[in-house]
Write a protein that holds these residues in place. Structure first.
Motif, PDB file in Angstrom:
ATOM      1  N   ASP A  97       0.801  -1.224   0.000  1.00 49.61           N
ATOM      2  CA  ASP A  97       0.000   0.000   0.000  1.00 49.61           C
ATOM      3  C   ASP A  97       0.836   1.278   0.000  1.00 49.61           C
ATOM      4  N   LYS A 136      -8.172   2.436   1.899  1.00 48.40           N
ATOM      5  CA  LYS A 136      -7.814   1.024   2.051  1.00 48.40           C
ATOM      6  C   LYS A 136      -7.850   0.592   3.513  1.00 48.40           C
ATOM      7  N   TYR A 165     -10.167  -0.096  -8.052  1.00 49.74           N
ATOM      8  CA  TYR A 165     -10.832   0.693  -7.022  1.00 49.74           C
ATOM      9  C   TYR A 165     -12.328   0.884  -7.279  1.00 49.74           C
TER      10      TYR A 165
END
Length: 219
Positions: free
Chosen positions: A67, A111, A155
């Motif tokens: 990430d 996230k 996404y």
């Protein structure tokens, strides 16, 4: 609006996926060019650069990235363009941008990684050219999902989009982000187009009245 004696504007479109950013940014570019202005249309991520190609692979689900790593790649992709953005604006060219650091921050924070907060995500953006106006095309995740093409990239999932919208609302309420102007993206496209142009005209008038220089993103 723009003449050789004026610097260009830096206009950014933000919002959820399928909120109409690409459509409205293209329409604004066309309207400004029709009025005789110098305009450059850009979008992020810029998938043409080596960093952008890595991002493209990630977004299409063809590769994996930790990430923090992918967030910094998105940021680096914006930094690649920073000098040319500043140069063009100083030369009188208006930059119309589809997505910028606001998206980078909220999508990473959405996230829900405990060590990747909205505040952490914003730090690598400090020093980038700051928009004169950020047009936030507001639409519900449910309405966005009804539009064609939704779900093709990593996404574009309903729960993710709900978190993204919540974080956009939080970001735009921050005193550090006072360049946000909200536009109802659920309206007909022609109505949104007219409203966008009116906002940009008012921004140009304000910049000229105060002889404002291009700012940088600050802490």
């Amino acid at each position: 609006m723009d003449t050789p004696s004026h610097r260009g504007l830096f206009v950014v479109f933000e919002g959820l996926d399928r909120s109409g950013k690409s459509t409205q940014s293209a329409r604004l570019v066309r309207n400004l060019k029709d009025q005789g202005h110098q305009v450059r249309h850009i979008s992020f991520p810029d998938r043409t650069t080596p960093i952008g190609q890595m991002i493209n692979s990630y977004l299409k689900g063809q590769s994996q990235q930790e990430d923090h790593v992918i967030h910094l790649l998105f940021s680096a992709n914006r930094w690649e363009a920073a000098e040319s953005i500043s140069h063009d604006i100083a030369s009188g060219t208006t930059i119309v941008c589809d997505r910028y650091y606001y998206s980078g921050c909220v999508y990473s924070a959405a996230k829900e990684n405990p060590s990747l907060s909205l505040e952490w995500a914003r730090r690598p953006e400090e020093g980038l050219p700051r928009p004169d106006v950020c047009l936030f095309l507001d639409i519900s995740p449910e309405k966005a999902a009804e539009r064609g093409g939704f779900g093709h990239e990593r996404y574009e999932q309903s729960e993710m989009q709900k978190r993204v919208r919540e974080l956009f609302l939080r970001l735009r309420s921050s005193p550090d982000e006072n360049d946000f102007v909200t536009v109802d993206a659920g309206q007909p496209a022609d109505v949104v187009e007219k409203e966008v142009l009116q906002i940009v005209v008012k921004t140009r008038e304000s910049i000229d009245a105060h002889r404002s220089s291009l700012r940088s993103v600050h802490a």
